[in-house]
Design a protein around this motif. Sequence first.
Motif, PDB file in Angstrom:
ATOM      1  N   ALA A   1       0.826  -1.206   0.000  1.00 62.07           N
ATOM      2  CA  ALA A   1       0.000   0.000   0.000  1.00 62.07           C
ATOM      3  C   ALA A   1       0.863   1.260   0.000  1.00 62.07           C
ATOM      4  O   ALA A   1       0.487   2.281  -0.576  1.00 62.07           O
ATOM      5  N   GLU A   2       2.035   1.166   0.623  1.00 61.22           N
ATOM      6  CA  GLU A   2       2.860   2.366   0.791  1.00 61.22           C
ATOM      7  C   GLU A   2       3.910   2.543  -0.313  1.00 61.22           C
ATOM      8  O   GLU A   2       4.901   3.245  -0.110  1.00 61.22           O
ATOM      9  N   ARG A   3       3.656   1.940  -1.477  1.00 61.10           N
ATOM     10  CA  ARG A   3       4.691   2.010  -2.532  1.00 61.10           C
ATOM     11  C   ARG A   3       4.885   3.434  -3.068  1.00 61.10           C
ATOM     12  O   ARG A   3       5.924   3.721  -3.660  1.00 61.10           O
TER      13      ARG A   3
ATOM     14  N   CYS B   1      14.605   2.366   1.511  1.00 67.32           N
ATOM     15  CA  CYS B   1      14.064   1.421   2.505  1.00 67.32           C
ATOM     16  C   CYS B   1      13.102   2.179   3.409  1.00 67.32           C
ATOM     17  O   CYS B   1      13.448   3.230   3.948  1.00 67.32           O
ATOM     18  N   HIS B   2      11.902   1.649   3.545  1.00 68.30           N
ATOM     19  CA  HIS B   2      10.954   2.207   4.515  1.00 68.30           C
ATOM     20  C   HIS B   2      10.747   1.170   5.610  1.00 68.30           C
ATOM     21  O   HIS B   2      10.507  -0.005   5.318  1.00 68.30           O
ATOM     22  N   HIS B   3      10.886   1.588   6.849  1.00 68.66           N
ATOM     23  CA  HIS B   3      10.805   0.605   7.951  1.00 68.66           C
ATOM     24  C   HIS B   3      10.217   1.199   9.222  1.00 68.66           C
ATOM     25  O   HIS B   3      10.073   2.432   9.345  1.00 68.66           O
ATOM     26  N   HIS B   4       9.911   0.296  10.152  1.00 68.68           N
ATOM     27  CA  HIS B   4       9.375   0.688  11.475  1.00 68.68           C
ATOM     28  C   HIS B   4      10.249   0.015  12.536  1.00 68.68           C
ATOM     29  O   HIS B   4       9.737  -0.663  13.425  1.00 68.68           O
ATOM     30  N   ALA B   5      11.561   0.131  12.407  1.00 71.42           N
ATOM     31  CA  ALA B   5      12.478  -0.605  13.291  1.00 71.42           C
ATOM     32  C   ALA B   5      12.308  -0.195  14.750  1.00 71.42           C
ATOM     33  O   ALA B   5      12.212   1.000  15.061  1.00 71.42           O
TER      34      ALA B   5
ATOM     35  N   ARG C   1       5.456   8.867  14.890  1.00 73.05           N
ATOM     36  CA  ARG C   1       4.538   7.788  15.295  1.00 73.05           C
ATOM     37  C   ARG C   1       4.371   6.714  14.212  1.00 73.05           C
ATOM     38  O   ARG C   1       3.389   6.019  14.173  1.00 73.05           O
ATOM     39  N   HIS C   2       5.349   6.584  13.316  1.00 76.50           N
ATOM     40  CA  HIS C   2       5.235   5.627  12.225  1.00 76.50           C
ATOM     41  C   HIS C   2       6.542   4.863  11.965  1.00 76.50           C
ATOM     42  O   HIS C   2       6.588   3.641  12.073  1.00 76.50           O
ATOM     43  N   GLY C   3       7.626   5.540  11.617  1.00 76.00           N
ATOM     44  CA  GLY C   3       8.853   4.830  11.268  1.00 76.00           C
ATOM     45  C   GLY C   3       9.860   5.742  10.600  1.00 76.00           C
ATOM     46  O   GLY C   3       9.957   6.915  10.938  1.00 76.00           O
TER      47      GLY C   3
HETATM   48 ZN    ZN Z   1       5.076   2.225   7.079  1.00 73.81          ZN
END
Ligand code: ZN
Length: 259
Positions: free
Chosen positions: A77-79, A96-100, A166-168
Amino acid sequence: MPDKLTDLIAELALANRILAHEGVLDAFGHVSVRHPTDPGRYLLSRARSPLLIEPDDILEYTLDSAPVKPPKVHLYAERVIHGCIYQARDDVMAICHHHAPAVMPFCIAGKPIDPVFHLGATMGEHVPFWDQYDEFGDTNLLVVKPEEGQSLARALGNHSVVLMNRHGATVVGSGLKELVSRSIFICQNAEYQLRALALGSATPLHRGEIKLAGTISLMPNVVTRTWEYWSMRLQASGAMPPRRPAKSHRKSRKTRRGR
Ligand SMILES: [Zn+2]
């Protein structure tokens, strides 16, 4: 003759698994790379947890984040994060998208991550924040609309990483190896910064140190060395991605079965 696209697809599958194995990605998050011969396209997996991604999962997208060949599989969805940043930044070759877990306390507290050790200098001098609520009000916090992706790309500006409240986080690089190193080093830096703060203080590097240490830590020989190290750790865990069989090989197997 080596096939650039096939090699890059294999490398992208490996990058996904390395980042998952090293705790940057979990069931969510994604990695993309710009197409090796068409800068107006990028490569990204179908919607799947990064530790499971195989070369066959990788799809080609236009910079509007539309799949080049509409597939019968779910897409991330977040492409739009990827497409909008590739549109805004010619120099970016991988994202790179992440929520580490390492960065989430900073994203929640709204406190900056500062480079506090030499490898952390790969994040650069400043890490901006982006708060989706400021421009878009109540959302489910996923970045799914082009205007949301464009807003995020504006907040990233010319920096190497942007923290999303609040996301990543979203990290960029001039190639997959640099991206993987930077993503992992930022997480290590965030952990060290938090632990040092518990001891009393976390003094950031000086401006000149950030430039010098950041440059040397992303030299090709360094990112090749770290790539090999993280690949070996992944291999030891038994989670290496399968190599995609060549088309000719697939055909010959089919033919054999047909006989
Ligand atoms: Zn995300």
